[in-house]
Design an enzyme around this catalytic site. Structure first.
Site, PDB file in Angstrom:
ATOM      1  N   ASP A 119       0.848  -1.183   0.000  1.00 38.52           N
ATOM      2  CA  ASP A 119       0.000   0.000   0.000  1.00 38.52           C
ATOM      3  C   ASP A 119       0.888   1.239   0.000  1.00 38.52           C
ATOM      4  OD1 ASP A 119      -2.121  -1.680   0.089  1.00 38.52           O
ATOM      5  OD2 ASP A 119      -2.844  -1.063   2.071  1.00 38.52           O
ATOM      6  N   HIS A 170      -6.157   2.609  -4.278  1.00 39.04           N
ATOM      7  CA  HIS A 170      -6.285   2.629  -2.817  1.00 39.04           C
ATOM      8  C   HIS A 170      -7.081   3.842  -2.358  1.00 39.04           C
ATOM      9  CE1 HIS A 170      -5.453   1.097   1.097  1.00 39.04           C
ATOM     10  NE2 HIS A 170      -4.505   1.947   1.433  1.00 39.04           N
ATOM     11  N   HIS A 174      -7.815   8.235   1.079  1.00 41.37           N
ATOM     12  CA  HIS A 174      -7.597   7.293   2.175  1.00 41.37           C
ATOM     13  C   HIS A 174      -8.584   7.530   3.320  1.00 41.37           C
ATOM     14  CE1 HIS A 174      -5.232   4.649   4.895  1.00 41.37           C
ATOM     15  NE2 HIS A 174      -4.811   4.127   3.761  1.00 41.37           N
ATOM     16  N   HIS A 266       3.682  -2.275   3.268  1.00 40.93           N
ATOM     17  CA  HIS A 266       3.590  -0.855   2.934  1.00 40.93           C
ATOM     18  C   HIS A 266       4.952  -0.347   2.493  1.00 40.93           C
ATOM     19  CE1 HIS A 266       0.370  -1.645   5.833  1.00 40.93           C
ATOM     20  NE2 HIS A 266      -0.291  -0.641   5.292  1.00 40.93           N
TER      21      HIS A 266
END
Length: 317
Positions: A119, A170, A174, A266
């Protein structure tokens, strides 16, 4: 065409016109169901090109071709002989289990494969190092990116695509998707989709909700925008910054690690890049082949069980 060129073929089906924008699933279901067009993964594109264009289908139209060379985007107006389309028929994909709409947490497969994903929402100090390690191991993964990350690091987005990795969505900002209106959900998905499309020519088709937050409406909206909803069943917890050994232990000793697992990491975490080489080595020592999420999942004729495991229905057809 030289091997280092990576082509992203964006294809449209001439079936009832061109599908545009985001619609709810309810708007899409007809007598036989409507088919959404998807983009081939980078490895699939390379395979089609290597096959010398034998998969040409005259019912399909190549509407745009984008070629990435040396990390830079170059518009290529020539039509490839290989015109293959990747589609998702949502009438054959059942995400309901136990009264809930679920994303794909992992995949039911006899093959010893796992999907590795990153991510990308905040930092970028280690992206180049991560890409170099992946290149050295000759493996491809999936990067789920926010709109802000795409805006701040456009050259890295191009570099990820040029290296043959999946570009995943994504969200734009967020946010917790379940707390947004239907219109806001669509906006969170399609804003970053448009940014990546304009930057690279690539149509993303994998979506991971921020914080893993979803409900039935989120899953319906994701599918309505032409995306597979993707979760994970193995969390590296690298964001806790406890050290590289902790990352290795958390992943390789995870109770859920197995065939078809989707691993969450990540970029921008303190120890992820340092742990990556060892993580790849240990997974391979266990016999796992590391693949991008696009290669791991089934594209149609599947259902999701209550654990979020994607199971193919083709054996029963």
């Amino acid at each position: 065409m030289k091997n280092r060129w990576i082509a992203s073929l964006i294809l449209t089906m001439t079936i009832g016109g061109i599908l545009a924008g985001c619609k709810s699933e309810k708007d899409k279901v007809g007598g036989t169901g409507e088919v959404l067009t998807q983009t081939l993964s980078q490895q699939e594109v390379q395979q089609v090109m290597a096959a010398g264009g034998q998969q040409k289908n005259e019912q399909n139209v190549l509407s745009f071709t984008e070629v990435v060379k040396g990390g830079m985007t170059v518009a290529d107006e020539k039509l490839f002989d290989a015109a293959a389309v990747q589609t998702v028929d949502f009438t054959t994909a059942d995400h309901m289990a136990g009264g809930r709409a679920l994303p794909i947490y992992c995949v039911d497969t006899k093959e010893k494969k796992v999907g590795l994903s990153f991510d990308a929402a905040w930092g970028n100090d280690d992206t180049e190092q991560i890409l170099e390690i992946l290149k050295n191991h000759d493996i491809h993964v999936t990067f789920f990116m926010t709109g802000e990350w795409v805006e701040n690091y456009p050259e890295d987005v191009r570099a990820i695509l040029a290296a043959g990795h999946d570009l995943g969505n994504h969200s734009e900002n967020h946010k917790n998707m379940s707390q947004l209106s239907d219109e806001e959900k669509q906006e969170e998905i399609m804003k970053v989709h448009t940014k990546v499309k304009e930057l690279t020519g690539y149509d993303m088709f994998l979506f991971r909700p921020p914080y893993g937050d979803y409900d039935n409406e989120v899953i319906e909206t994701v599918k309505g925008c032409g995306y597979y909803p993707i979760q994970w069943d193995v969390d590296s917890l690298d964001w806790q910054n406890k050290g590289l050994e902790d990352i290795l232990r958390t992943v390789t000793e995870h109770k859920s690690l197995g065939n078809g697992s989707i691993i969450l990491c990540h970029n921008g975490a303190e120890y992820t890049a340092q742990a990556l080489n060892g993580l790849i080595n240990q997974l391979e020592e266990k016999g796992y082949e590391i693949v991008p999420v696009s290669e791991l999942i089934y594209r149609d004729h599947y259902h999701i069980n209550v654990q979020g495991r994607q199971i193919s229905d083709r054996e029963t057809l």
